[in-house]
Design an enzyme around this catalytic site. Structure first.
Site, PDB file in Angstrom:
ATOM      1  N   CYS A  42      -7.443  28.081  -1.125  1.00 13.65           N
ATOM      2  CA  CYS A  42      -7.503  27.625  -2.519  1.00 13.65           C
ATOM      3  C   CYS A  42      -6.358  28.245  -3.315  1.00 13.65           C
ATOM      4  CB  CYS A  42      -8.892  27.931  -3.094  1.00 13.65           C
ATOM      5  SG  CYS A  42      -8.961  28.765  -4.670  1.00 13.65           S
ATOM      6  N   CYS A  45      -7.050  30.812  -5.865  1.00 17.32           N
ATOM      7  CA  CYS A  45      -7.423  32.139  -5.336  1.00 17.32           C
ATOM      8  C   CYS A  45      -6.169  32.922  -4.947  1.00 17.32           C
ATOM      9  CB  CYS A  45      -8.310  32.000  -4.104  1.00 17.32           C
ATOM     10  SG  CYS A  45      -9.801  31.064  -4.424  1.00 17.32           S
TER      11      CYS A  45
END
Ligand code: FAD
Length: 512
Positions: A42, A45
């Site tokens: 992600c 992230c």
């Protein structure tokens, strides 16, 4: 490397959790946990990971109250546990306290998350949990006033501030691993207290000394980092040791100033390096010989030392360069250094005399301290005397000192683990160094990284706690705060390093 180790590593002060460890770790913990469930694919992230690492570093000293963890839900063996924890979006943050797991809104500014941690701890400490967490509730005038003028076996610092300020509670948590001091928070609305202490701007700190005297604590900037750093450096305040028992109160034998560099340390370091560390190698050849020659070149040209020592190093260099040998017995080098040169007045003392590097007991500080000091001095010399390495083959290379240090550490430094860590740091970031100034800063940054890793471990001399250096008392302008986060002003740090490790700041005091 696994995906987890790519985003986070053990160097980052975060605890990397997995399906095998997460339940046991969180549910039986004596501390609270703030865990980020993330996914290594992600993008958000990935972008967020520097903030999370910075947060973990920022609150490292709070770890007996609350710890920072990560769990990578993209790893196959973590699929089930993330499902069990009900993680639908990444990143998801959870504060975990004993048995209960609560969802926390994902407002992700470092300062906001830190304040959330403080609020969480404050709510829980009323129930005496986590056990090691100091009280965070404010004290009243009635609690504090009777302490004034009293003798005690420790310092008390009182941070007086407005109700919505977090400085006091953050300083309390910053100091929770230290003994010899208690930090208390009081509110600016306590009029009888502020009048008695003469405080009219907030936050302010007031210090009650063990001998009963008391005064306002003067710091250059009234910020969390300045207060915490000042208190950690008070005489008699030590980091609690993980091994039991109070630190020994061995007197430091020589009076020295933390704002000076001592020639005695540098010469003692060179003596140890040449006559002890290298002397364990019977012969030098190949990579080791090349490393030794580069080392001698760098010190001979850059060491801002006494005439007798510089001459010795220069003569040693000439001798090495003139020798066509591929293999040199180290005894020949020792013979030259110990006997032959002495006749012509070139010598390096064979005493170990630690001044700025003295430890409170044998086995602490000393040689490794002097080696850091030596290389900081050499990077600064390389930056301030651009022509010093002319005609050595190293003159075009802004990283000459760092590469020599790196090779020395890997090939010869007796602490192999240290060498391994240093090598990892060098592989990761040395290629980015493009100028002699950046080289000075690189070594400073990496040294602080090592300090951060070693703080509170057995390598730390309790009388000389490992802090992020230079502390605000040495260089107030080096420190700034942006959105509640400590940041370095690197231009000022560079100026400070050049001054601190410059030839003019090297003291000849205590030399034999
Ligand atoms: P030191 O860290 O040795 O610092 C010496 C002096 O340098 C300080 O007193 C201060 O005046 C100044 N200083 C501190 N920080 C900075 C900075 N950021 N920039 C400039 N100057 C600074 N020990 C381990 O246990 N594990 C390791 O992995 C490890 N790795 C090491 C790697 C290297 C390359 C070296 C040289 C040493 C390593 N050591 C390691 C030893 C450890 O770093 C210390 O040198 C030792 O514990 C002594 O600490 P000290 O308190 O004297 O301060």
């Amino acid at each position: 490397p696994s995906l987890t180790t790519r985003l986070y590593s053990e160097e980052d002060s975060v605890v990397i959790l997995t399906s095998a460890t997460v339940k046991q770790t969180l549910l039986n913990s004596s501390t609270a946990w703030l865990v980020q469930f993330y996914s290594s694919w992600c993008g958000h992230c990935i972008q967020y990971s520097p903030t999370w690492k910075a947060l973990a570093g920022d609150v490292k000293d709070w770890e007996h109250a609350i710890r920072i963890g990560v769990l990578d839900c993209a790893q196959e063996n973590n699929f089930d546990i993330c499902k069990e924890f009900g993680i639908h979006f990444y990143p998801t943050f959870r504060v975990c306290a004993s048995q209960d797991l609560n969802y926390v809104g994902a407002d992700r500014e470092l300062q906001t998350v830190r304040q959330l941690m403080v609020n969480f701890l404050q709510n829980h400490t009323t129930q005496d949990w986590p056990v090691s967490c100091p009280p965070l509730e404010p004290y009243s005038s009635a609690d504090i006033l009777p302490l004034i003028g009293q003798k005690s076996n420790q310092y008390t610092a009182v941070i007086v501030e407005n109700e919505d300020s977090y400085v006091g509670r953050e300083v309390i948590l910053d100091l929770m691993m230290y003994q010899g001091l208690t930090v208390k928070r009081a509110l600016s609305s306590e009029k009888s207290l502020t009048e008695k202490l003469g405080i009219n701007s907030f936050p302010s700190a007031y210090l009650l000394h063990p001998n009963g005297t008391h005064a306002i604590l003067h710091v250059q900037k009234r910020l969390r980092f300045f207060f915490s750093s000042f208190l950690k450096l008070l005489l008699g305040v030590h980091r609690k040791l993980s091994t039991s028992g109070a630190p020994q109160e061995l007197p430091v034998s020589l009076i020295f100033s933390r704002s000076k560099v001592y020639m005695a340390d540098l010469e003692s370091g060179l003596h140890y390096l040449l006559r002890v560390e290298l002397a364990t190698h019977q012969t030098l050849e190949g990579e080791e010989l090349k490393t030794f020659k580069d080392f001698v070149t760098v010190v001979a040209k850059l060491f801002p030392g006494r005439q007798s020592v510089v001459k010795l190093l220069e003569t040693l260099l000439e001798w090495l360069v003139s020798l066509p040998l591929e293999k040199i017995p180290f005894d020949a080098i020792l013979d030259l250094v110990n006997n032959k040169m002495r006749i012509s007045g070139m010598f390096l003392s064979d005493q170990l005399q630690w001044v700025g590097c003295q430890g409170s007991r044998v086995g602490l500080r000393g040689y490794p301290c002097s080696l850091w000091t030596l290389f900081h001095v050499l990077t600064v010399q390389a930056a301030s005397r651009p022509d010093a390495l002319a005609n050595t083959g190293l003159e075009e290379n802004p990283k000459a000192v760092l590469q020599t240090m790196r090779k020395y550490i890997v090939n010869f430094f007796g602490c192999q683990e240290c060498g391994k860590h240093f090598e990892e740091m060098a592989v990761a970031s040395l290629p980015q160094v493009k100028s002699v100034d950046q080289a000075v800063l690189w070594l400073w940054r990496k040294h602080n990284q090592v300090n951060g890793r070693l703080a509170g471990t057995m390598s730390e001399d309790p009388h000389f706690p490992k802090t992020q250096w230079p502390s605000p008392d040495l260089c107030p302008t080096c420190h700034e705060e942006q959105d509640g986060i400590h940041v370095w002003n690197e231009d000022k740090v560079l100026m400070f390093l050049k001054q601190h490790y410059g030839a003019a700041n090297i003291s000849p005091k205590h030399m034999y």
